[in-house]
Design an enzyme around this catalytic site. Structure first.
Site, mmCIF file in Angstrom:
data_model
loop_
_atom_site.group_PDB
_atom_site.id
_atom_site.type_symbol
_atom_site.label_atom_id
_atom_site.label_comp_id
_atom_site.label_asym_id
_atom_site.label_seq_id
_atom_site.Cartn_x
_atom_site.Cartn_y
_atom_site.Cartn_z
ATOM 1 N N LYS A 1 25.074 90.172 16.558
ATOM 2 C CA LYS A 1 24.752 91.309 15.670
ATOM 3 C C LYS A 1 25.861 92.360 15.699
ATOM 4 O O LYS A 1 26.014 93.140 14.758
ATOM 5 C CB LYS A 1 23.411 91.925 16.087
ATOM 6 C CG LYS A 1 22.232 91.055 15.663
ATOM 7 C CD LYS A 1 20.936 91.538 16.265
ATOM 8 C CE LYS A 1 19.818 90.559 15.913
ATOM 9 N NZ LYS A 1 18.640 90.764 16.780
ATOM 10 N N GLY B 1 23.269 83.999 19.352
ATOM 11 C CA GLY B 1 22.052 84.790 19.237
ATOM 12 C C GLY B 1 22.366 86.234 18.869
ATOM 13 O O GLY B 1 23.333 86.512 18.152
ATOM 14 N N SER B 2 21.588 87.164 19.420
ATOM 15 C CA SER B 2 21.678 88.560 18.979
ATOM 16 C C SER B 2 22.984 89.238 19.356
ATOM 17 O O SER B 2 23.297 90.298 18.816
ATOM 18 C CB SER B 2 20.518 89.354 19.563
ATOM 19 O OG SER B 2 19.302 88.788 19.135
ATOM 20 N N THR B 3 23.735 88.672 20.314
ATOM 21 C CA THR B 3 25.023 89.311 20.620
ATOM 22 C C THR B 3 25.909 89.311 19.380
ATOM 23 O O THR B 3 26.787 90.152 19.233
ATOM 24 C CB THR B 3 25.765 88.576 21.754
ATOM 25 O OG1 THR B 3 25.889 87.198 21.418
ATOM 26 C CG2 THR B 3 25.023 88.725 23.074
#
Lengths: 449, 500
Positions: free
Chosen positions: B220, B216-218
């Site tokens: 990014k 997920g966003s980790t």
């Protein structure tokens, strides 16, 4: 007596006397070495297991010495000029086997000790009774019949016993034994006697097949009979190892008697046909072959035994884990058929090589006796008896190492087993008798050295 | 006849030479292979009849030891902490084999390494045994904090020291009690194993390093690193448009922000607010597929971390985004799988990461760009307490340039200061973090909540990096990750930093 005195035919010649003395001295020395080795192994195995010397070490030493000295004195008295190597090698193998049996199962060790005593008694009796091997030749057909009867005895309904899938046991009350172990000696005597008589006829090549001359086809009948008996053993007693041994015994004796390779060729062809047909027809033969080809197909079932044997041998490596220090209790029949795997685990490649060398020396001594025996019956009998021991040891060790399919026979002198031990002691006594006679009879005793 | 006898002798000799060769083959040449076969339990049986070293945590707790019994197998392995350290110690079973440190440091525990053997030799006359104790880098107290913080929720916690790769905590839930699996009563152990194997949550799988999840966003942080590395992104530019969604080329399927909120700005802003649209656009338009793959692989994706525990899982980043279909001027080339590239930029699609890998991303940022090989062994001690072997730290990857690492560190600190990870702040310490909410694509929406973070004294190199995943939560909003995994990560981080 002066050195230039002509040998008198009545009294033993002086150098025969000297040979006898020298050989017995050698034997005694080697027996002491064997005893020391056995005692050392026994002490080490106990140290390995319990970190203490065995409590019964002195009685043990006493028993060894009594047994070995009894055998030695009997040889000294009744076969003075016989070969010096046989008894010490046999003592070493028997003692080594005992150490490992004692290490695996103390109750069996007691029985094995008793059987060793009986074996040595039988050894002495044989030396006393059979003063001249040619007497045996006279009773060749009796022995032949005896051999066949002994071989077929387990098939009798009341006495015969089916143990571990093979019908090779006979029980008389509390005592059960394997008559096949004695049959092999009787048959060796019969083969030698029969072939001495017929070797001229069997050896003559009169029959032409293309460019080859072979003996008359009718002369192959005995080969066929031996082959047939072996097959019967395979079919009715499920004892592949003994069948193979009988057949080899007959072929070897026949070949040595006649010098005709064609018998060996025909014999192996017949063996191939028999083996193939047995393989197609009998599940117990198929099992043996498939285990041999790939034991890991059923590692915890049919392949378990040979796999565990391989693991035991590998665990031992070059020098072994030490007597008494192996991980035993994993191989079924480790005190009989698979004892070499335990030796390999605890004494390593050095130990298994020592066993191999001991059997080679035994075979070498046996063949030397055969070569030295002037009379052809003695020669053939020595060849037969030597082959029995050499090939039986080979068959079982080849089975354990998966060189050949496994067929259950004992490792002579090493495995636990009364019948095997007693019969093999009788066998050795006969070899010593042949050896003794050949030296006494040789026109030039030096030629027999 | 003499000739035949000689030939017979030769035949017997050949038979015995063949036997000799065969014995050599089994006892020498194939011996090692045979000894190491899995169905060959000889080595194991010997080990169970000899003393075995203990496993001790960094803070001195006994994690595993061997107890002498009067039984067929002389030693029974005991784990006084129950399931607390199971993920690290593993189990040591006669019938079932072993796992964890029990397996990876078996030779040391059994005393079979050269160093331990030599020590035994020098003490030849004083009856020393050679088994070694493994002292872990893992702390019992931290492990307990992780356990209590995660509670009954399925998930995992990894805490590392970024400076040398020491694993400080490695917790997975559900866990298992190694005592039951290691019972010398093989039937009982087998029954327990069968039961654990049948549990759908797979307790024997150490989720912290043996299981893969959507990051997920980790992820990014990795996308940002790829942008910085490709020199197309700086903290100042581009300034991504504040939009509710970004539609990559070759598709009409847009990538929307959580809750359909408008989001955009420069690098620090979009990381703090976790703008899906901006990072998707960055990967597609600025960075491009090849630099993305390269950046992901530089932090360790598509490879298993060299941790000293058995069977670490590989984290995965796709390597094929199709052929170039367009080369727009001043932008990255567009490939046929551009929509997929956009999704991977926010840690979805085919991206998978272990919690350990995401902890290593945070550790790499904290340690100036170097990812140090993770390890649980601190030192090996002989029975007399002397140190036989000490772990030598090594660099596994140079993930980021020092300058980029500094930028990323600053950006992640910004996420805590004024972003989605405000709940990670610890007074007196500098903390950087990144939240994640990995959508599982289910209806109703479910997600994994993530938090990766590092912390340390302000102005100094951070001393702790953590990654936390809380699996399979209901809902999928921007806050999901921060509000579930966040408190767990903060508690562990605070405890590791000694912030109470």
């Amino acid at each position: 007596m002066t050195a230039t005195a002509p040998p008198s035919p009545a009294a033993p010649r002086p150098n025969v006397q000297a040979i006898g003395t020298r050989r017995r001295t050698t034997e005694l020395g080697l027996l002491v070495l064997s005893a020391i080795t056995i005692l050392g192994a026994y002490a080490l195995a106990s140290l390995g297991r319990n970190a203490s010397l065995p409590a019964d070490i002195l009685p043990f030493l006493g028993v060894i010495l009594v047994l070995l000295i009894a055998a030695h004195l009997a040889v000294r008295r009744w076969a003075r000029c016989s070969d010096a190597l046989l008894l010490p090698i046999v003592a070493l193998l028997n003692g080594l086997g005992f150490v490992f049996i004692a290490r695996l199962d103390e109750q069996l060790a007691g029985l094995q000790a008793t059987w060793t005593g009986v074996g040595i008694a039988a050894f002495i009796v044989t030396l006393v009774v059979v003063r001249d091997v040619r007497v045996l030749q006279r009773y060749r057909y009796t022995f032949g019949l005896l051999g066949v009867v002994l071989l077929l005895l387990p098939l009798l309904p009341v006495f015969g016993q089916n143990i571990n899938g093979a019908r090779i046991w006979v029980a008389f009350g509390p005592v059960s034994f394997q008559p096949g172990e004695f049959a092999k000696i009787a048959l060796a005597i019969f083969f030698a006697g029969y072939l001495v008589e017929r070797r001229e006829i069997l050896g003559v090549a009169t029959f032409r097949v293309g460019p080859f001359t072979t003996p008359d086809p009718r002369q192959f009948a005995p080969v066929l009979v031996a082959w047939g008996i072996s097959l019967l053993v395979v079919i009715f007693q499920r004892d592949l190892g003994s069948a193979l041994l009988f057949f080899l015994l007959f072929l070897v004796t026949l070949w040595v008697a006649t010098g005709r390779v064609v018998y060996v060729v025909i014999g192996f062809l017949l063996f191939g046909v028999g083996a193939f047909v047995s393989w197609t027809q009998f599940s117990h033969v198929q099992d043996r072959v498939s285990i041999w080809l790939d034991p890991w197909a059923d590692p915890s079932g049919s392949g378990y035994q040979v796999i565990q044997a391989a693991y035991a041998l590998a665990w031992g490596g070059t020098s072994g884990v030490g007597p008494g220090l192996g991980i035993v209790d994993r191989i079924p029949f480790d005190e009989t058929d698979f004892i070499v795997a335990i030796i390999g685990e605890e004494l390593g490649l050095l130990g298994t090589t020592a066993v191999l060398v001991a059997f080679l020396l035994l075979a070498g001594s046996g063949l030397r006796i055969a070569k030295g025996a002037g009379a052809t019956f003695g020669t053939l009998l020595a060849v037969g008896l030597t082959s029995l021991i050499a090939f039986q040891a080979f068959i079982i060790m080849a089975g354990v190492t998966r060189l050949l399919p496994l067929t259950g026979v004992t490792l002579p002198f090493v495995s636990y087993g009364g019948s095997s031990l007693v019969s093999n002691y009788v066998l050795i006594a006969l070899l010593l008798r042949i050896s003794d006679q050949s030296v006494r009879r040789a026109p030039d005793p030096l030629a027999a050295l | 006849m003499r000739r035949q006898i000689a030939l017979l002798g030769a035949a017997i000799l050949i038979c015995y030479v063949a036997l000799f060769v065969k014995f050599n083959q089994i006892q020498v040449f194939q011996a090692d292979a045979l000894n190491e076969r899995t169905d060959n339990t000889r080595q194991l049986q010997r080990d169970f009849n000899e003393p075995r070293g203990s496993i001790i945590t960094a803070d001195g707790a006994l994690a595993a030891f061997s107890e002498e019994r009067r039984a067929t197998l002389r030693y029974q392995r005991v784990y006084p902490e129950g399931d607390l350290l199971a993920a690290v110690t593993g189990y040591y079973s006669f019938g079932l084999g072993s796992s964890g440190v029990e397996r990876s440091y078996n030779d040391e525990l059994a005393g079979r390494t050269t160093a331990l053997k030599l020590r035994e030799l020098t003490g030849f006359f004083t009856d020393t045994s050679s088994e070694g104790d493994v002292v872990l880098t893992v702390r019992r107290d931290l492990q307990a904090v992780a356990r209590d913080a995660l509670g009954e929720r399925q998930g995992a916690v990894v805490a590392l020291d970024p400076r040398d790769g020491s694993v400080l905590a490695l917790w997975s839930w559900p866990s298992f009690d190694p005592n039951q699996l290691s019972s010398n009563d093989t039937a009982q152990a087998t029954a327990v194993k069968e039961f654990l194997d049948a549990v759908p949550q797979k307790p024997l799988l150490i989720r912290a390093y043996q299981e893969n999840y959507f990051p997920g966003s980790t992820f990014k942080v990795v996308t940002a690193a790829a942008g910085l590395e490709s020199r197309t992104v700086t903290p100042a530019a581009p300034d991504y448009p504040v939009v509710t969604e970004y539609t990559p080329p070759l598709t009409r399927q847009g990538i929307s922000n959580f809750g359909g909120a408008p989001c955009g700005g420069t690098l620090f802003v979009i990381l703090a607010r976790s703008c899906n649209s901006s990072f998707a656009q960055m990967a597609v338009e600025q960075t491009g597929p090849e630099p993305m793959v390269a950046a992901a692989e530089r932090v360790g994706f598509n490879d298993a971390p060299p941790i000293d525990l058995p069977d670490p899982a590989r984290s995965v980043y796709p390597t094929d985004f199709g052929d170039v279909v367009e080369r727009p001027p001043g932008r990255a080339p567009v490939t046929s799988d551009a929509p997929k590239l956009a999704q991977t930029a926010i840690g979805q699609n085919d991206v998978r990461a272990t919690p350990l890998q995401m902890a290593l991303v945070a550790a790499g940022v904290a340690a100036g760009g170097e990812v140090r090989a993770p390890h649980v062994m601190g030192e090996i001690r002989a029975r007399d307490g002397s140190v036989v072997e000490r772990y030598e730290p090594e660099v596994w990857r140079r993930a980021f340039s020092p300058a980029d690492a500094a930028t990323l560190r600053q950006a992640m600190v910004g996420v805590v200061a004024d972003g989605t990870a405000r709940n990670m702040a610890i007074p007196g310490f500098e903390v950087g973090a990144k939240t994640g909410t990995a959508q599982l694509g289910t209806t109703p929406p479910r997600s994994h909540g993530w938090m990766i973070a590092f912390g340390g004294r302000p102005g100094q190199e951070p001393t702790v990096a953590v990654a936390v995943i809380v699996e399979n939560l209901s809902g999928a909003t921007a806050e999901t990750g921060g509000s579930t995994a966040g408190p767990v990560a903060r508690e562990v981080l605070a405890a590791a930093l000694g912030a109470g």
